[in-house]
Design a protein around this motif. Structure first.
Motif, PDB file in Angstrom:
ATOM      1  N   THR A 269       0.832  -1.206   0.000  1.00 62.20           N
ATOM      2  CA  THR A 269       0.000   0.000   0.000  1.00 62.20           C
ATOM      3  C   THR A 269       0.865   1.255   0.000  1.00 62.20           C
ATOM      4  N   LEU A 270       1.906   1.267   0.829  1.00 60.80           N
ATOM      5  CA  LEU A 270       2.772   2.438   0.909  1.00 60.80           C
ATOM      6  C   LEU A 270       3.496   2.689  -0.413  1.00 60.80           C
ATOM      7  N   LEU A 271       3.960   1.619  -1.064  1.00 56.48           N
ATOM      8  CA  LEU A 271       4.666   1.784  -2.332  1.00 56.48           C
ATOM      9  C   LEU A 271       3.735   2.297  -3.426  1.00 56.48           C
ATOM     10  N   VAL A 272       2.483   1.851  -3.422  1.00 57.45           N
ATOM     11  CA  VAL A 272       1.516   2.343  -4.407  1.00 57.45           C
ATOM     12  C   VAL A 272       1.229   3.820  -4.150  1.00 57.45           C
ATOM     13  N   LEU A 273       1.108   4.208  -2.891  1.00 57.73           N
ATOM     14  CA  LEU A 273       0.896   5.620  -2.570  1.00 57.73           C
ATOM     15  C   LEU A 273       2.103   6.458  -2.992  1.00 57.73           C
TER      16      LEU A 273
END
Length: 338
Positions: A269-273
């Motif tokens: 999730t953090l990498l997509v954000l």
């Protein structure tokens, strides 16, 4: 492994079963203190890293395994004795993949991340609740947490009088506003702790030089990935995060579906954000690292979500190269130097 006891399955060098018994929590370490240095397999469940560190301190070699990799070795039925036997079988397989043991420091940082995520989810719930309630009265505010203040002012201010907001509704909105302020202040504390840890971690500081990775993502990566060398390539690391297409190929026909969404959901999730933040800069025309690569994908007419996931995959591969020391990212050159 159960909450109150451990199921232990012990074999010797000739694969003869020596014992298969239950140990209470108070008996666990005493049992292994009386054993010579041995190979011990455990599932990576709750408290597994703690007990692994304890057993390693006693001179044993301990290997953690993901439960889904152990499941194929279960012969029949489902009970603690059968599971322990399956773990004993799985740990000796040459192709088995093991989980790196995290240190206390890494688990402490991950606890801060989980706490921050929990507080943010609670704040989101507190923000959405008054939006839903007030929408029933025809009072709607623009989307975004930064616009909640406007919504509260409309209800509690002079506009609330013109809208004939009932006193009971005003008191509830005051309660929500107060709770949102409290949780917002609470979120700042773990973020401060993460910034402080980031300054002391060399790996986290190097990761923060990659486009799309800030202090939050850098600390999460540095704390979660205990041994980046366990992954043979950046693609393998991206696959572990669930950022590669699901393969369903047979008979020489390649069929790739959506991303697997395997592995650590928080990191993915953090990498997509982070990828979203890079794409926003590119679409606004700002020259940033990876600008040309992202711009080419956008210009070819690829769907926005596909571009986001592709960039998150690329960021993950760069992060693996930086963590393993196989490459150093040069922001000013927007390239990897090997």
């Amino acid at each position: 492994m159960a909450k109150r006891f451990f199921q232990v399955h012990v074999i010797d060098g000739s694969d003869h079963v020596l014992t298969n018994r239950k140990l209470r929590r108070s008996e666990f370490l005493a049992f292994f203190e009386n054993l010579p240095p041995s190979l011990i397999g455990m599932e990576s469940c709750g408290a597994a890293h703690h007990w692994t560190r304890k057993l390693i301190s006693l001179g044993h070699e301990v290997k953690l395994m993901t439960p889904q990799y152990v499941k194929p070795y279960v012969k029949c039925g489902k009970n603690d004795a059968v599971d322990a036997e399956a773990i004993c079988e799985a740990v000796t397989r040459p192709t088995m993949r093991f989980v790196a043991v995290k240190s206390v420091d890494q688990q402490s940082v991950l606890m801060i991340h989980r706490t921050r995520s929990l507080l943010i989810r609670q704040r989101t719930m507190l923000v959405n609740a008054p939006r839903g309630h007030l929408a029933e009265l025809g009072i709607v505010a623009p989307v975004g947490i930064e616009r909640v203040g406007e919504l509260v002012d409309r209800v509690l201010g002079h506009q609330g009088d013109r809208l004939a907001v009932p006193p009971l509704v005003r008191s509830i909105v005051e309660t929500y506003a107060r709770q949102i302020m409290i949780v917002t202040d609470e979120v700042k504390e773990p973020e401060k702790q993460l910034r402080d840890w980031h300054r002391t971690s060399e790996a986290s500081r190097r990761l923060a030089t990659i486009p799309g990775i800030g202090q939050i993502i850098a600390t999460a990566l540095a704390a979660t990935v205990a041994n980046p060398d366990a992954f043979p390539s950046g693609r393998s690391f991206a696959a572990w995060l669930g950022l590669t297409p699901r393969s369903n190929s047979s008979g020489g026909k390649e069929r790739n579906g959506r991303i697997t969404k395997a592995g650590d959901r928080t990191l993915r999730t953090l990498l997509v954000l982070g990828a979203n933040s890079v794409i926003r800069r590119v679409t606004s025309g700002r020259e940033t690292p990876l600008y040309g690569w992202v711009k080419r994908l956008i210009d070819t007419g690829k769907p926005p979500r596909l571009v986001t996931v592709a960039l998150a995959n690329k960021i993950a591969r760069i992060a693996w190269a930086v963590m393993t020391g196989k490459a150093e990212y040069k922001p000013e050159k927007a390239a990897l130097t090997f």
